[in-house]
Write a protein that holds these residues in place. Structure first.
Motif, short mmCIF file in Angstrom:
data_model
loop_
_atom_site.label_atom_id
_atom_site.label_comp_id
_atom_site.label_asym_id
_atom_site.label_seq_id
_atom_site.Cartn_x
_atom_site.Cartn_y
_atom_site.Cartn_z
N ASP A 84 0.83 -1.21 0.00
CA ASP A 84 0.00 0.00 0.00
C ASP A 84 0.86 1.25 0.00
OD1 ASP A 84 -2.34 -1.44 -0.04
OD2 ASP A 84 -2.62 -1.40 2.13
N LEU A 85 2.00 1.18 0.69
CA LEU A 85 2.93 2.31 0.68
C LEU A 85 3.44 2.58 -0.73
CD1 LEU A 85 5.17 1.41 3.77
CD2 LEU A 85 3.45 3.20 3.68
N LEU A 86 3.80 1.51 -1.42
CA LEU A 86 4.43 1.66 -2.73
C LEU A 86 3.45 2.09 -3.81
CD1 LEU A 86 6.93 -1.33 -2.66
CD2 LEU A 86 7.32 1.06 -2.07
N LYS A 87 2.16 1.91 -3.57
CA LYS A 87 1.16 2.42 -4.52
C LYS A 87 1.29 3.93 -4.69
CE LYS A 87 -2.57 -0.93 -3.69
NZ LYS A 87 -3.91 -1.10 -3.08
N LYS A 88 1.81 4.59 -3.67
CA LYS A 88 1.86 6.04 -3.67
C LYS A 88 3.15 6.59 -4.30
CE LYS A 88 0.38 7.70 0.41
NZ LYS A 88 -0.94 8.30 0.13
N THR A 89 4.03 5.69 -4.77
CA THR A 89 5.28 6.11 -5.41
C THR A 89 5.14 6.04 -6.93
OG1 THR A 89 6.28 3.90 -5.49
CG2 THR A 89 6.53 5.15 -3.44
N ASN A 131 7.35 4.68 -9.25
CA ASN A 131 7.76 3.42 -9.86
C ASN A 131 6.98 2.23 -9.33
OD1 ASN A 131 10.35 3.76 -11.69
ND2 ASN A 131 10.56 5.21 -10.01
N GLY A 132 6.26 2.42 -8.22
CA GLY A 132 5.51 1.32 -7.64
C GLY A 132 4.02 1.36 -7.89
N LYS A 133 3.54 2.36 -8.59
CA LYS A 133 2.09 2.52 -8.69
C LYS A 133 1.40 1.44 -9.53
CE LYS A 133 2.47 5.85 -12.49
NZ LYS A 133 2.23 7.25 -12.91
N ASP A 134 2.14 0.79 -10.45
CA ASP A 134 1.51 -0.18 -11.33
C ASP A 134 1.67 -1.63 -10.87
OD1 ASP A 134 0.62 1.80 -13.09
OD2 ASP A 134 2.54 1.84 -14.14
N ASP A 135 2.86 -1.97 -10.36
CA ASP A 135 3.12 -3.35 -9.96
C ASP A 135 3.86 -3.33 -8.63
OD1 ASP A 135 3.78 -6.00 -9.64
OD2 ASP A 135 4.75 -6.25 -11.59
N GLN A 136 3.10 -3.23 -7.54
CA GLN A 136 3.71 -3.08 -6.23
C GLN A 136 4.51 -4.32 -5.82
OE1 GLN A 136 -0.03 -2.54 -6.18
NE2 GLN A 136 0.64 -0.66 -7.19
N GLN A 137 4.03 -5.49 -6.14
CA GLN A 137 4.69 -6.72 -5.70
C GLN A 137 6.10 -6.85 -6.28
OE1 GLN A 137 3.37 -9.09 -3.37
NE2 GLN A 137 5.56 -9.56 -3.41
#
Length: 253
Positions: free
Chosen positions: A19-24, A26-32
């Motif tokens: 959920d944290l990385l959704k807000k970045t 580079n992480g908004k599309d594929d957090q895993q």
């Protein structure tokens, strides 16, 4: 945007790093996948351990500290304003691995720092200088990701650590800068690095040589880049501002 208030994010979502990385960016599309990548660079795995680290980070007021670093070096280097994220570092890495105290990873449009409590606060600045230098140099070179070569990568690392030496002092340069004797490193460079300077980042051999994976000496590319930068600097003006945007090929004798 500069230092992002990840202290507030962590207060709410430390148990859910995806959920944290959704807000970045580079992480908004594929957090895993992005989380897996960041963990390789030091981002926390265990939220239980991370909670303790997070409390130490707040006590040290690290968000304020990194904001001051950003203001200082953005002004010194005429650098870009990119999002800067602070997260707890992955301190405990297994029975046979030493604890990690600081790490970072830089992209052209954002920087991630993984930290914990440091006895010497200058260590934070050394970390910031190294990663932000990457960001500034990327802006100066203005190359596409696919165009970067092993030569570019080793010079990135050599110049960044040279900046640490200039602005923080010899005490704070990374251990890999002193890993090898000159004669030994020269031999390794001639045997393995020099014939492969033009390989692209997409080649598996790139990271093997840069990091010293497989059968290659550890941190070989990093140490070789620092050697080239220092050799160049011995004969010329080696200040960070002078060298920041110099093409990588300039450092090859």
């Amino acid at each position: 945007m500069a230092v992002v208030p990840t202290d507030n994010w962590l207060a709410e979502w430390i148990d859910n790093p995806l959920d944290l990385l959704k807000k970045t960016k580079n992480g908004k599309d594929d957090q895993q996948s992005f989380y897996q990548y960041l963990m390789k660079h030091g981002m926390y795995r265990s939220s239980r351990l991370a909670s303790d680290t997070y409390e130490k980070m707040k006590e040290k007021k690290l968000w304020d500290r990194f904001a001051l670093f950003e203001q200082k070096y953005k002004r010194k280097w005429n650098g870009p304003s990119v999002p800067i994220y602070l997260f707890p570092v992955q301190e405990k890495r297994g029975m046979f691995q030493s604890s990690m105290k600081k790490s970072g990873v830089c992209f052209k449009d954002e920087i991630f720092f993984f930290v914990t409590d440091q006895e010497d606060p200058k260590e934070y600045e050394a970390l910031f200088v190294h990663e932000y230098h990457h960001c500034v140099r990327m802006k100066r070179l203005n190359k596409k990701d696919a165009e970067y070569t092993l030569l570019d990568s080793i010079i990135f690392e050599g110049l960044a650590e040279n900046a640490v030496k200039e602005f923080c002092g010899e005490k704070y340069v990374a251990p890999w800068t002193k890993e090898y004797e000159e004669k030994e490193l020269a031999k390794y460079y001639e045997k393995w690095i020099q014939p492969n300077l033009d390989i692209k980042r997409s080649s598996p051999l790139h990271d093997q040589l840069l990091l010293g994976q497989k059968a290659y000496p550890k941190m070989l590319g990093y140490a070789s880049g620092y050697r080239l930068v220092n050799q160049y600097g011995m004969k010329r003006d080696s200040s960070t501002n002078t060298l920041m945007g110099v093409p990588s090929s300039t450092f090859v004798p």
